[in-house]
Structure formats: structure tokens, C-alpha cells
Design a protein around this motif. Structure first.
Motif, PDB file in Angstrom:
ATOM      1  N   LYS A 108       0.814  -1.213   0.000  1.00 12.65           N
ATOM      2  CA  LYS A 108       0.000   0.000   0.000  1.00 12.65           C
ATOM      3  C   LYS A 108       0.851   1.267   0.000  1.00 12.65           C
ATOM      4  O   LYS A 108       0.385   2.335  -0.416  1.00 12.65           O
ATOM      5  CB  LYS A 108      -0.923  -0.005   1.219  1.00 12.65           C
ATOM      6  N   SER A 109       2.109   1.174   0.436  1.00 14.89           N
ATOM      7  CA  SER A 109       2.999   2.331   0.408  1.00 14.89           C
ATOM      8  C   SER A 109       3.702   2.492  -0.933  1.00 14.89           C
ATOM      9  O   SER A 109       4.455   3.452  -1.121  1.00 14.89           O
ATOM     10  CB  SER A 109       4.044   2.220   1.526  1.00 14.89           C
ATOM     11  N   GLY A 110       3.466   1.557  -1.842  1.00  7.39           N
ATOM     12  CA  GLY A 110       4.104   1.624  -3.150  1.00  7.39           C
ATOM     13  C   GLY A 110       5.425   0.898  -3.239  1.00  7.39           C
ATOM     14  O   GLY A 110       6.141   1.015  -4.237  1.00  7.39           O
ATOM     15  N   THR A 111       5.772   0.123  -2.222  1.00  2.00           N
ATOM     16  CA  THR A 111       6.996  -0.675  -2.250  1.00  2.00           C
ATOM     17  C   THR A 111       6.774  -1.950  -3.053  1.00  2.00           C
ATOM     18  O   THR A 111       5.776  -2.646  -2.860  1.00  2.00           O
ATOM     19  CB  THR A 111       7.429  -1.043  -0.823  1.00  2.00           C
ATOM     20  N   VAL A 112       7.688  -2.232  -3.945  1.00  2.00           N
ATOM     21  CA  VAL A 112       7.646  -3.476  -4.715  1.00  2.00           C
ATOM     22  C   VAL A 112       8.406  -4.541  -3.944  1.00  2.00           C
ATOM     23  O   VAL A 112       9.571  -4.350  -3.579  1.00  2.00           O
ATOM     24  CB  VAL A 112       8.267  -3.294  -6.110  1.00  2.00           C
ATOM     25  N   VAL A 113       7.740  -5.650  -3.651  1.00  2.00           N
ATOM     26  CA  VAL A 113       8.363  -6.785  -2.989  1.00  2.00           C
ATOM     27  C   VAL A 113       8.543  -7.869  -4.042  1.00  2.00           C
ATOM     28  O   VAL A 113       7.563  -8.436  -4.528  1.00  2.00           O
ATOM     29  CB  VAL A 113       7.507  -7.303  -1.821  1.00  2.00           C
ATOM     30  N   GLY A 114       9.791  -8.120  -4.419  1.00  5.55           N
ATOM     31  CA  GLY A 114      10.053  -9.044  -5.516  1.00  5.55           C
ATOM     32  C   GLY A 114      10.997 -10.159  -5.138  1.00  5.55           C
ATOM     33  O   GLY A 114      11.960  -9.946  -4.394  1.00  5.55           O
ATOM     34  N   VAL A 115      10.697 -11.341  -5.625  1.00  7.51           N
ATOM     35  CA  VAL A 115      11.575 -12.500  -5.464  1.00  7.51           C
ATOM     36  C   VAL A 115      11.982 -12.953  -6.858  1.00  7.51           C
ATOM     37  O   VAL A 115      11.121 -13.183  -7.720  1.00  7.51           O
ATOM     38  CB  VAL A 115      10.872 -13.643  -4.711  1.00  7.51           C
ATOM     39  N   TYR A 116      13.279 -13.068  -7.086  1.00  5.82           N
ATOM     40  CA  TYR A 116      13.806 -13.374  -8.415  1.00  5.82           C
ATOM     41  C   TYR A 116      14.885 -14.447  -8.311  1.00  5.82           C
ATOM     42  O   TYR A 116      15.659 -14.466  -7.356  1.00  5.82           O
ATOM     43  CB  TYR A 116      14.426 -12.124  -9.055  1.00  5.82           C
ATOM     44  N   ARG A 117      14.955 -15.312  -9.315  1.00  6.50           N
ATOM     45  CA  ARG A 117      15.989 -16.342  -9.362  1.00  6.50           C
ATOM     46  C   ARG A 117      16.847 -16.173 -10.613  1.00  6.50           C
ATOM     47  O   ARG A 117      16.312 -16.001 -11.715  1.00  6.50           O
ATOM     48  CB  ARG A 117      15.352 -17.736  -9.377  1.00  6.50           C
ATOM     49  N   PRO A 118      18.160 -16.252 -10.472  1.00  2.00           N
ATOM     50  CA  PRO A 118      19.043 -16.180 -11.633  1.00  2.00           C
ATOM     51  C   PRO A 118      18.825 -17.365 -12.570  1.00  2.00           C
ATOM     52  O   PRO A 118      18.629 -18.496 -12.112  1.00  2.00           O
ATOM     53  CB  PRO A 118      20.445 -16.231 -11.016  1.00  2.00           C
ATOM     54  N   THR A 119      18.861 -17.088 -13.864  1.00  2.00           N
ATOM     55  CA  THR A 119      18.669 -18.148 -14.861  1.00  2.00           C
ATOM     56  C   THR A 119      19.801 -18.196 -15.876  1.00  2.00           C
ATOM     57  O   THR A 119      19.633 -18.763 -16.951  1.00  2.00           O
ATOM     58  CB  THR A 119      17.326 -17.965 -15.597  1.00  2.00           C
ATOM     59  N   GLY A 120      20.933 -17.605 -15.545  1.00  2.00           N
ATOM     60  CA  GLY A 120      22.056 -17.627 -16.473  1.00  2.00           C
ATOM     61  C   GLY A 120      22.293 -16.264 -17.094  1.00  2.00           C
ATOM     62  O   GLY A 120      21.890 -15.231 -16.564  1.00  2.00           O
ATOM     63  N   LYS A 121      22.914 -16.260 -18.253  1.00  2.00           N
ATOM     64  CA  LYS A 121      23.246 -15.003 -18.920  1.00  2.00           C
ATOM     65  C   LYS A 121      22.012 -14.410 -19.606  1.00  2.00           C
ATOM     66  O   LYS A 121      21.142 -15.147 -20.071  1.00  2.00           O
ATOM     67  CB  LYS A 121      24.341 -15.233 -19.955  1.00  2.00           C
ATOM     68  N   PRO A 122      21.945 -13.076 -19.698  1.00  2.00           N
ATOM     69  CA  PRO A 122      20.833 -12.465 -20.414  1.00  2.00           C
ATOM     70  C   PRO A 122      20.910 -12.796 -21.906  1.00  2.00           C
ATOM     71  O   PRO A 122      21.992 -13.062 -22.449  1.00  2.00           O
ATOM     72  CB  PRO A 122      21.032 -10.959 -20.195  1.00  2.00           C
ATOM     73  N   SER A 123      19.785 -12.794 -22.563  1.00  2.00           N
ATOM     74  CA  SER A 123      19.760 -12.892 -24.023  1.00  2.00           C
ATOM     75  C   SER A 123      19.563 -11.494 -24.595  1.00  2.00           C
ATOM     76  O   SER A 123      19.096 -10.592 -23.906  1.00  2.00           O
ATOM     77  CB  SER A 123      18.643 -13.824 -24.480  1.00  2.00           C
ATOM     78  N   TYR A 124      19.901 -11.313 -25.848  1.00  2.00           N
ATOM     79  CA  TYR A 124      19.841  -9.999 -26.467  1.00  2.00           C
ATOM     80  C   TYR A 124      19.135 -10.104 -27.806  1.00  2.00           C
ATOM     81  O   TYR A 124      19.253 -11.111 -28.511  1.00  2.00           O
ATOM     82  CB  TYR A 124      21.247  -9.423 -26.660  1.00  2.00           C
ATOM     83  N   ASP A 125      18.400  -9.044 -28.145  1.00  2.00           N
ATOM     84  CA  ASP A 125      17.655  -9.009 -29.415  1.00  2.00           C
ATOM     85  C   ASP A 125      17.433  -7.559 -29.782  1.00  2.00           C
ATOM     86  O   ASP A 125      17.835  -6.651 -29.054  1.00  2.00           O
ATOM     87  CB  ASP A 125      16.316  -9.758 -29.253  1.00  2.00           C
ATOM     88  N   SER A 126      16.813  -7.318 -30.906  1.00  2.00           N
ATOM     89  CA  SER A 126      16.527  -5.946 -31.325  1.00  2.00           C
ATOM     90  C   SER A 126      15.102  -5.869 -31.856  1.00  2.00           C
ATOM     91  O   SER A 126      14.506  -6.881 -32.244  1.00  2.00           O
ATOM     92  CB  SER A 126      17.509  -5.498 -32.415  1.00  2.00           C
ATOM     93  N   TYR A 127      14.543  -4.650 -31.881  1.00  2.00           N
ATOM     94  CA  TYR A 127      13.210  -4.414 -32.414  1.00  2.00           C
ATOM     95  C   TYR A 127      13.314  -3.907 -33.835  1.00  2.00           C
ATOM     96  O   TYR A 127      14.200  -3.143 -34.168  1.00  2.00           O
ATOM     97  CB  TYR A 127      12.471  -3.388 -31.553  1.00  2.00           C
TER      98      TYR A 127
END
Length: 201
Positions: free
Chosen positions: A182-201
Motif C-alpha cells: 500500500k505504500s508503493g513498495t515493490v516486494v520481488g523475489v527473483y531467481r538467476p537463470t544464467g546469462k541475459p539474451s539480447y535481441d533488437s526491435y
């Protein structure tokens, strides 16, 4: 295998330094200590308590250990979190400390990455990394972080230590759960999955 879980309070611009009080960590002239409480709420508190449900140990760097060891042993005994923090096993990474006074604290020996690998392979619950920015950077470089549990608060600090500082290893993340309080705080849980992938639009 035990998981190493990074639990950190962040400002919107990624600052993790001294959320708890004005005198918590003034390193490098930091003047914004205590920024978290005014932008927090009871939902954030409940989420943080939940972070410790599957954990039975903390992994701390020397600076965070010093801050915690100066506070929790004499903290309000009526706060149920006081007993939890004092009772948990604490593993401390330090090049300068030779002894630890806070109960249930153990000084890691030898190479930190090797010591943490041994901890992960040992019996027990998950291990929370609290604060400890320099230590967290080391763990990230050695691919030892299994999960990030972050509260991202609606305030911009502008200066200070950041969790994902320059030189952080690029990493793709899978969102496990994300909610907004309610205060606007984002509570996030994240797990690493390796290296990022890259692409273009």
C-alpha cells in the motif's frame, strides 16, 4: 542443497546503504541513513518476516556484522524478530576480524567462495545474505546466489552503495513473485537463470 538468498532493501535507484538509521553506515560521506522507514509499511514487515521462514542462518560481511552485533543483542526482547536474529546461526566473512562476540556466530576461514560452496553443500535450511554489499558482489561473481528477495521503495537517494554496482555480472532473472504494498513498495523475489539474451526491435 541449501540456497543462498540475498535479502536487501533498495531505493528506487538501487541504493542499499544505511536503510535502518542515520548512523548505520556513513561511509563515503553518506548523508541519507534511515531512508527506509518513512516509505515502508506493515506489509513490507510481514514480507521480510516471511523471508526467514525457510532459513536458519545468515551470511554477513564484516560491516553488516558489526552493525547487527551492536544492535540485536540488546534489542527489544518483546520484538519476536529479536529472538530470531539472535538465535540464528551467523556466518561472517571478514579479512580483519579474529573473534566474534555475537552468539551463534562463526568466522568463515579461507577463500570466501570456497567456504560458501561448503555451506551450500552442508545440511540445514537456506542461508540469507543481509546487507553485505561487498560480500554479495563476490557471491555474484562466483555464481553462488540462488535467489534475490528485494523490497524496492518509492524514494530516490542519488548516492550511496548499490546492490548492482558497476561491474556486476550480467544475469537474467526469473520473477518468482512480485507484489506492491500500500505504500508503493515493490516486494520481488527473483531467481538467476544464467546469462541475459539480447535481441533488437
Amino acid at each position: 542443497m541449501r540456497k543462498v538468498i540475498v535479502c536487501t532493501f533498495l531505493s528506487l535507484d538501487g541504493v542499499m546503504q544505511a536503510p535502518g538509521g542515520p548512523d548505520e553506515d556513513a561511509e563515503s560521506g553518506f548523508e541519507h541513513g534511515g531512508w527506509q522507514k518513512p516509505v515502508s509499511d506493515d506489509e513490507v514487515g510481514a514480507a521480510v518476516v516471511g523471508w526467514y521462514g525457510s532459513s536458519d542462518a545468515m551470511l554477513l560481511g564484516r560491516k553488516t556484522y558489526d552493525i547487527f552485533a551492536a544492535y540485536w543483542p540488546t534489542a527489544d526482547p518483546g520484538n519476536p524478530f529479536t529472538e530470531r536474529m539472535n538465535g540464528m546461526r551467523k556466518y561472517v566473512a571478514s579479512r580483519t576480524l579474529t573473534s566474534l562476540e555475537w552468539e551463534n556466530s562463526t568466522l568463515l576461514e579461507g577463500d570466501v567462495a570456497d567456504a560458501v560452496r561448503e555451506l551450500k553443500a552442508s545440511d540445514g535450511g537456506d542461508i540469507n545474505v543481509v546487507g553485505s554489499g561487498d560480500l554479495t558482489q563476490t557471491l555474484m561473481r562466483h555464481n553462488l546466489v540462488d535467489e534475490y528477495r528485494l523490497t524496492i521503495h518509492p524514494v530516490i537517494i542519488g548516492t550511496g552503495k548499490r546492490l548492482f554496482a558497476d561491474g556486476t555480472v550480467p544475469t537474467a532473472l526469473e520473477p518468482v513473485s512480485v507484489s506492491t504494498t500500500k505504500s508503493g513498495t515493490v516486494v520481488g523475489v527473483y531467481r538467476p537463470t544464467g546469462k541475459p539474451s539480447y535481441d533488437s526491435y
